[in-house]
Design a protein around this motif. Structure first.
Motif, PDB file in Angstrom:
ATOM      1  N   ALA A  10     -16.055 -12.612   9.054  1.00 38.31           N
ATOM      2  CA  ALA A  10     -17.268 -12.016   8.481  1.00 38.31           C
ATOM      3  C   ALA A  10     -17.406 -10.536   8.823  1.00 38.31           C
ATOM      4  O   ALA A  10     -18.395  -9.901   8.440  1.00 38.31           O
ATOM      5  CB  ALA A  10     -18.498 -12.777   8.982  1.00 38.31           C
ATOM      6  N   GLY A  11     -16.429  -9.995   9.562  1.00 38.83           N
ATOM      7  CA  GLY A  11     -16.475  -8.581   9.906  1.00 38.83           C
ATOM      8  C   GLY A  11     -17.280  -8.275  11.149  1.00 38.83           C
ATOM      9  O   GLY A  11     -17.557  -7.100  11.439  1.00 38.83           O
TER      10      GLY A  11
ATOM     11  N   GLU B 126     -10.654 -23.768   7.309  1.00 42.85           N
ATOM     12  CA  GLU B 126     -11.185 -25.001   7.892  1.00 42.85           C
ATOM     13  C   GLU B 126     -11.926 -24.723   9.189  1.00 42.85           C
ATOM     14  O   GLU B 126     -12.987 -25.312   9.458  1.00 42.85           O
ATOM     15  CB  GLU B 126     -10.043 -25.984   8.136  1.00 42.85           C
ATOM     16  CG  GLU B 126      -9.436 -26.565   6.874  1.00 42.85           C
ATOM     17  CD  GLU B 126      -8.202 -27.400   7.154  1.00 42.85           C
ATOM     18  OE1 GLU B 126      -7.946 -27.691   8.341  1.00 42.85           O
ATOM     19  OE2 GLU B 126      -7.502 -27.766   6.211  1.00 42.85           O
ATOM     20  N   THR B 127     -11.390 -23.844  10.023  1.00 46.14           N
ATOM     21  CA  THR B 127     -12.049 -23.520  11.291  1.00 46.14           C
ATOM     22  C   THR B 127     -13.388 -22.843  11.054  1.00 46.14           C
ATOM     23  O   THR B 127     -14.391 -23.171  11.704  1.00 46.14           O
ATOM     24  CB  THR B 127     -11.139 -22.617  12.145  1.00 46.14           C
ATOM     25  OG1 THR B 127      -9.893 -23.270  12.368  1.00 46.14           O
ATOM     26  CG2 THR B 127     -11.783 -22.315  13.490  1.00 46.14           C
ATOM     27  N   VAL B 128     -13.416 -21.900  10.122  1.00 37.01           N
ATOM     28  CA  VAL B 128     -14.669 -21.199   9.813  1.00 37.01           C
ATOM     29  C   VAL B 128     -15.709 -22.178   9.280  1.00 37.01           C
ATOM     30  O   VAL B 128     -16.893 -22.118   9.654  1.00 37.01           O
ATOM     31  CB  VAL B 128     -14.402 -20.060   8.801  1.00 37.01           C
ATOM     32  CG1 VAL B 128     -15.709 -19.483   8.280  1.00 37.01           C
ATOM     33  CG2 VAL B 128     -13.555 -18.974   9.442  1.00 37.01           C
ATOM     34  N   ALA B 129     -15.278 -23.090   8.393  1.00 32.57           N
ATOM     35  CA  ALA B 129     -16.221 -24.042   7.816  1.00 32.57           C
ATOM     36  C   ALA B 129     -16.759 -25.016   8.862  1.00 32.57           C
ATOM     37  O   ALA B 129     -17.939 -25.366   8.854  1.00 32.57           O
ATOM     38  CB  ALA B 129     -15.546 -24.808   6.683  1.00 32.57           C
TER      39      ALA B 129
ATOM     40  N   GLY C 253      -6.318  -3.126   7.934  1.00 29.36           N
ATOM     41  CA  GLY C 253      -7.212  -2.813   6.829  1.00 29.36           C
ATOM     42  C   GLY C 253      -7.817  -4.073   6.230  1.00 29.36           C
ATOM     43  O   GLY C 253      -7.310  -5.182   6.424  1.00 29.36           O
ATOM     44  N   GLU C 254      -8.882  -3.898   5.472  1.00 29.60           N
ATOM     45  CA  GLU C 254      -9.602  -5.038   4.914  1.00 29.60           C
ATOM     46  C   GLU C 254      -8.768  -5.800   3.881  1.00 29.60           C
ATOM     47  O   GLU C 254      -9.003  -6.974   3.640  1.00 29.60           O
ATOM     48  CB  GLU C 254     -10.909  -4.572   4.272  1.00 29.60           C
ATOM     49  CG  GLU C 254     -11.914  -4.030   5.274  1.00 29.60           C
ATOM     50  CD  GLU C 254     -13.221  -3.666   4.608  1.00 29.60           C
ATOM     51  OE1 GLU C 254     -13.312  -3.822   3.359  1.00 29.60           O
ATOM     52  OE2 GLU C 254     -14.147  -3.224   5.305  1.00 29.60           O
ATOM     53  N   ARG C 255      -7.807  -5.132   3.239  1.00 27.64           N
ATOM     54  CA  ARG C 255      -7.033  -5.780   2.187  1.00 27.64           C
ATOM     55  C   ARG C 255      -5.697  -6.332   2.679  1.00 27.64           C
ATOM     56  O   ARG C 255      -4.930  -6.877   1.891  1.00 27.64           O
ATOM     57  CB  ARG C 255      -6.779  -4.795   1.043  1.00 27.64           C
ATOM     58  CG  ARG C 255      -8.058  -4.353   0.337  1.00 27.64           C
ATOM     59  CD  ARG C 255      -7.737  -3.479  -0.866  1.00 27.64           C
ATOM     60  NE  ARG C 255      -8.955  -3.090  -1.582  1.00 27.64           N
ATOM     61  CZ  ARG C 255      -8.967  -2.351  -2.689  1.00 27.64           C
ATOM     62  NH1 ARG C 255      -7.803  -1.920  -3.193  1.00 27.64           N
ATOM     63  NH2 ARG C 255     -10.094  -2.040  -3.274  1.00 27.64           N
ATOM     64  N   GLU C 256      -5.404  -6.191   3.941  1.00 26.33           N
ATOM     65  CA  GLU C 256      -4.136  -6.697   4.471  1.00 26.33           C
ATOM     66  C   GLU C 256      -4.201  -8.220   4.638  1.00 26.33           C
ATOM     67  O   GLU C 256      -5.277  -8.788   4.865  1.00 26.33           O
ATOM     68  CB  GLU C 256      -3.812  -6.025   5.801  1.00 26.33           C
ATOM     69  CG  GLU C 256      -3.517  -4.533   5.651  1.00 26.33           C
ATOM     70  CD  GLU C 256      -3.063  -3.918   6.962  1.00 26.33           C
ATOM     71  OE1 GLU C 256      -2.623  -4.667   7.857  1.00 26.33           O
ATOM     72  OE2 GLU C 256      -3.154  -2.686   7.091  1.00 26.33           O
TER      73      GLU C 256
ATOM     74  N   SER D  92     -13.440 -17.212  15.018  1.00 24.21           N
ATOM     75  CA  SER D  92     -12.826 -17.078  13.694  1.00 24.21           C
ATOM     76  C   SER D  92     -13.869 -16.692  12.653  1.00 24.21           C
ATOM     77  O   SER D  92     -13.629 -15.801  11.816  1.00 24.21           O
ATOM     78  CB  SER D  92     -12.162 -18.396  13.288  1.00 24.21           C
ATOM     79  OG  SER D  92     -11.100 -18.721  14.141  1.00 24.21           O
ATOM     80  N   ALA D  93     -15.005 -17.359  12.663  1.00 22.07           N
ATOM     81  CA  ALA D  93     -16.053 -17.055  11.690  1.00 22.07           C
ATOM     82  C   ALA D  93     -16.563 -15.632  11.844  1.00 22.07           C
ATOM     83  O   ALA D  93     -16.787 -14.927  10.851  1.00 22.07           O
ATOM     84  CB  ALA D  93     -17.205 -18.052  11.839  1.00 22.07           C
ATOM     85  N   ALA D  94     -16.728 -15.200  13.082  1.00 23.17           N
ATOM     86  CA  ALA D  94     -17.210 -13.834  13.318  1.00 23.17           C
ATOM     87  C   ALA D  94     -16.212 -12.803  12.803  1.00 23.17           C
ATOM     88  O   ALA D  94     -16.583 -11.833  12.129  1.00 23.17           O
ATOM     89  CB  ALA D  94     -17.471 -13.633  14.808  1.00 23.17           C
ATOM     90  N   LEU D  95     -14.934 -13.011  13.092  1.00 25.01           N
ATOM     91  CA  LEU D  95     -13.919 -12.047  12.671  1.00 25.01           C
ATOM     92  C   LEU D  95     -13.772 -12.023  11.157  1.00 25.01           C
ATOM     93  O   LEU D  95     -13.614 -10.963  10.552  1.00 25.01           O
ATOM     94  CB  LEU D  95     -12.579 -12.383  13.329  1.00 25.01           C
ATOM     95  CG  LEU D  95     -12.536 -12.267  14.861  1.00 25.01           C
ATOM     96  CD1 LEU D  95     -11.167 -12.668  15.392  1.00 25.01           C
ATOM     97  CD2 LEU D  95     -12.885 -10.853  15.316  1.00 25.01           C
TER      98      LEU D  95
END
Length: 609
Positions: A586-587, A571-574, A598-601, A581-584
Motif C-alpha cells: 500500500a506504499g 494471499e498474504t495481503v488479503a 520504482g513503482e512500476r518495477e 506485506s500489506a503495508a509495503l
C-alpha cells in the motif's frame, strides 16, 4: 488399405509389409518432434535470448550446477546461499547434476559460460523428449505394429501433461524420471514377452533403481515394474527364471552403486524418507534378493500357485522388514514437514495437489486431466481385451503401470505426465482402428473422426472443449502457485543485481530465481527441507511491521523483495491486512526500511536500515 483391425495385425503380416510401412520410425519421430517444437517455440526463444527460467526448480538446479562446477564437493548438497545461517542438505542428486554439468562444460569449449548454460538448458529437454518419444514408439511397434507409430507420435507431441516436463529450459528431474520410466517399461515388456532376453531384464532393473536414486516420485512405478517381472515369471513358469534373475541382480546391485554415489558415508545410518537412503537400499536390495531366490527356486516350483505363494511370501518379508527397520518410510514422505509450512505453503503447490483438490480449485484444468486419464485407461482396457494371447500380457502390464499412475495422480497431479505417456499406446490403437472403421465407409470423414478421437485422448482435445469453462471460471490462486509470473523474467532482477550482496527476504517461490540471477542469499525457496527460512518468511511477511522488524533483525535480513504480481503476496495481503506485506504493497514503508525500487518495477525492493 487393409480392412483388418489393427489389433488383429500379426507379426508375420508386419514382416511381409513393405519397408516403408514396416518401420516408419523416422517419419514418426519427425512428425512428433516438429509438432512439439512448434508448440514450444516461444519458450525456447525466451530461454535462448534472455535466459528465462520457467520454473523455480529449473533455477535452483542451475544454481546447484554452477556451485558444483565451481568446486563444491560431490556429497556437499548444501545450497550455501539459501538460509545460510541454518544450512540444510537438498534432497536432490548429483546423478542429475553431473551429466548437466558435462553438457555445460562441452558447450563451454565453443561459447561463453552463460551461453553454454542456456545451450544445455535447450539441448537436454529436447534430447529427453526425443528419447521418450522413441521409447513410446518402440512400445507401440511391439504391441500394435508400425501403422500406429505416426498416430502415437502425434498423440505424444500434443499431450499437454507430458510436454510440460520437456519444455525448453526444464532441467529439473521430472523429465528425466518420465524418460527413465518409459525406458524401463519398454525393456521389461521386451524381457517378459516371447523371445525376451535376460539382458533386457537387467536393463529394466538398472533403470528402475537409477530413477529411485534421482528422486522417489517413481517409487510406485518401480513397485509396479517388480510386480510385472514377478508376475511374468509366475505365468510363464520355467521360461523366465534367467530373466527374473538378471532383473533381480541388476536391481539389487544397482541399488548398492546408486547408494554409494548418492549418500555420503556419514549418512549411511540414516533412513531418510524423502530421498534415496539406507531405507530405499534395503527395499531395492531386499527385493532383488527375493527375486533372485525365486529364480533359483524355479525348478522346485513347477506349478503357478506354488510360484505365486513363494512370491507373496517374499513380498511380505520385504514389507515386514521395512516396517520394523524404517516404519516412517511406509507413510507420507512429507509427514515431517513443519505444520505451518504444510498448511500455508505445501498444500497450495500446484503440482503437489490431489486431483480432487485441483478440480475444486481449478475446475477446467482438473476436469480436463480427469477426462484425459479416463479416456486413456478406457482405450488401454479395450486394447487388452481385443489383443491376441501373445500380446495380452504386455497390455495388462501397461494397464497395471497406468493404473498405478492414475492412483498417484489422485494423490499428487505431478504424476500425470508419466501416466499419460503410458496411455499413448492404447490411444494410438483406438485412433488407428477408428480410422480403419471409418475408411470402409467412403462417405464418412475418416481422417477427421480419427483426429477428433485422438485429440479427446489427451489434454489438447479436452482443453479445447473446456475452453469456454476456462474463460468463465476463475481458478483459485492456489491452483497456480509455483507457476511462472513476471517475477521470473530476467529483467525483473536488474535492480536487485545492482545492490551490494546481502540476505533477501521474499515470498517462497521467487527465492530460486533470486539465487540464479543475483549474487544475494535468500531466506526462502520452495523446498520442504528449508524449514527455518520458509517459516521466517511466512511469519515475518504476515506479521505487523513492528513484530516483523524484530524477526528480520534476528534473521540478519538486509533486503525485502516482494513480487507485485505474485499470488503469494496477494494471499498474504488479503489474509493479513495489518501485515508488513500489506503495508509495503500500500506504499506505507516503515521508518526502519527504505524503498530502493520504482513503482512500476516487478519487485518492490526495500533495504532494512
Amino acid at each position: 488399405m487393409s480392412t483388418m483391425p489393427a489389433w488383429a495385425e500379426t507379426k508375420d503380416q508386419i514382416r511381409s509389409a513393405p519397408a516403408a510401412r514396416r518401420d516408419p520410425m523416422g517419419a514418426a519421430m519427425a512428425a512428433g518432434g516438429l509438432l512439439a517444437l512448434a508448440s514450444m517455440a516461444p519458450e525456447a526463444w525466451s530461454v535462448a535470448s534472455r535466459g528465462t527460467f520457467l520454473n523455480p526448480d529449473d533455477a535452483m538446479r542451475a544454481v546447484e550446477i554452477r556451485d558444483f562446477m565451481a568446486g563444491q564437493a560431490w556429497f556437499d548438497l548444501v545450497p550455501h546461499r539459501l538460509s545460510p545461517d541454518h544450512p540444510f542438505v537438498m534432497h536432490w542428486s548429483r546423478l542429475v547434476d553431473a551429466p548437466l554439468a558435462m553438457f555445460v562444460w562441452l558447450f563451454g569449449w565453443v561459447m561463453p559460460a552463460a551461453a553454454a548454460e542456456r545451450a544445455m538448458r535447450l539441448t537436454v529437454p529436447a534430447l529427453l523428449f526425443l528419447t521418450s518419444l522413441w521409447t513410446i514408439l518402440r512400445i507401440v511397434r511391439s504391441l500394435i505394429g508400425p501403422r500406429a507409430m505416426v498416430p502415437a507420435a502425434l498423440l505424444t507431441a500434443s499431450s499437454f501433461e507430458l510436454l510440460a516436463n520437456f519444455m525448453p529450459g526444464h532441467i529439473h528431474h521430472h523429465g528425466i524420471q518420465v524418460t527413465l520410466l518409459l525406458l524401463a517399461t519398454a525393456a521389461l515388456l521386451d524381457a517378459v514377452g516371447p523371445g525376451g532376453k535376460p539382458v533386457q531384464g537387467a536393463w529394466a532393473g538398472f533403470l528402475a533403481v537409477l530413477s529411485l536414486g534421482i528422486g522417489l516420485q517413481n517409487l510406485p512405478f518401480v513397485i509396479g515394474l517388480v510386480s510385472v517381472a514377478v508376475t511374468g515369471w509366475i505365468v510363464a513358469g520355467q521360461r523366465l527364471p534367467r530373466t527374473l534373475a538378471a532383473f533381480a541382480l541388476s536391481l539389487g546391485g544397482g541399488a548398492v552403486v546408486v547408494f554409494l554415489l548418492d549418500v555420503p558415508p556419514q549418512s549411511y545410518g540414516e533412513g531418510a524418507c524423502d530421498a534415496f537412503s539406507t531405507a530405499h537400499l534395503f527395499f531395492a536390495a531386499g527385493t532383488g534378493v527375493v527375486c533372485l531366490g525365486l529364480a533359483i527356486a524355479s525348478p522346485r516350483l513347477p506349478r503357478a500357485w506354488q510360484r505365486l505363494a513363494a512370491a507373496a511370501l517374499g513380498g511380505i518379508l520385504v514389507i515386514l522388514g521395512l516396517a520394523i527397520c524404517y516404519p516412517a518410510c511406509l507413510h507420507d514422505p512429507m509427514a515431517g514437514v513443519d505444520p505451518l509450512l504444510r498448511q500455508a505453503w505445501l498444500s497450495g503447490v500446484g503440482e503437489a495437489l490431489p486431483l480432487a483438490r485441483l478440480i475444486v480449485l481449478s475446475p477446467a484444468e482438473g476436469i480436463v486431466l480427469l477426462l484425459t486419464l479416463v479416456s486413456g485407461c478406457a482405450a488401454t482396457v479395450l486394447a487388452m481385451s481385443k489383443a491376441d494371447a501373445g500380446r495380452r500380457g504386455p497390455w495388462a502390464a501397461l494397464l497395471l503401470l497406468a493404473g498405478i499412475g492414475v492412483a498417484g495422480t489422485c494423490w499428487q497431479v505431478r504424476v500425470a505426465a508419466s501416466t499419460c505417456a503410458l496411455l499413448v499406446p492404447g490411444l494410438a490403437l483406438l485412433v488407428l482402428n477408428v480410422f480403419d472403421h471409418m475408411a470402409r465407409r467412403p462417405h464418412r470423414p475418416a481422417l477427421l473422426v480419427a483426429v477428433i478421437v485422438g485429440c479427446l485422448g489427451n489434454g489438447g482435445g479436452w482443453s479445447a472443449l473446456a475452453l469456454p469453462m476456462r474463460v468463465l471460471a476463475t481458478p483459485h490462486p492456489s491452483a497456480s502457485r509455483g507457476s511462472v509470473s513476471i517475477c521470473f523474467d530476467p529483467a525483473s532482477f536488474d535492480r536487485l543485481k545492482t545492490l551490494p550482496p546481502g540476505l533477501v527476504l521474499s515470498t517462497i517461490d521467487p527465492g530460486s530465481a533470486i539465487l540464479a540471477f543475483t549474487p544475494h542469499a535468500v531466506l526462502a525457496a520452495p523446498y520442504h527441507r528449508n524449514a527455518y527460512g520458509n517459516r521466517v518468511s511466512l511469519l515475518a511477511l504476515a506479521a505487523p511491521p513492528d513484530d516483523a522488524h524484530a524477526m528480520l533483525r534476528d534473521a540478519k535480513v538486509r533486503y525485502v523483495a516482494l513480487c507485485r504480481s505474485s499470488n503469494e503476496t496477494a494471499e498474504t495481503v488479503a489474509a493479513h491486512p495489518d501485515s508488513l506485506s500489506a503495508a509495503l504493497m500500500a506504499g506505507r514503508t516503515p521508518e526502519w526500511m527504505t524503498s530502493v525500487s520504482g513503482e512500476r518495477e516487478a519487485f518492490a525492493l526495500f533495504r532494512v536500515d
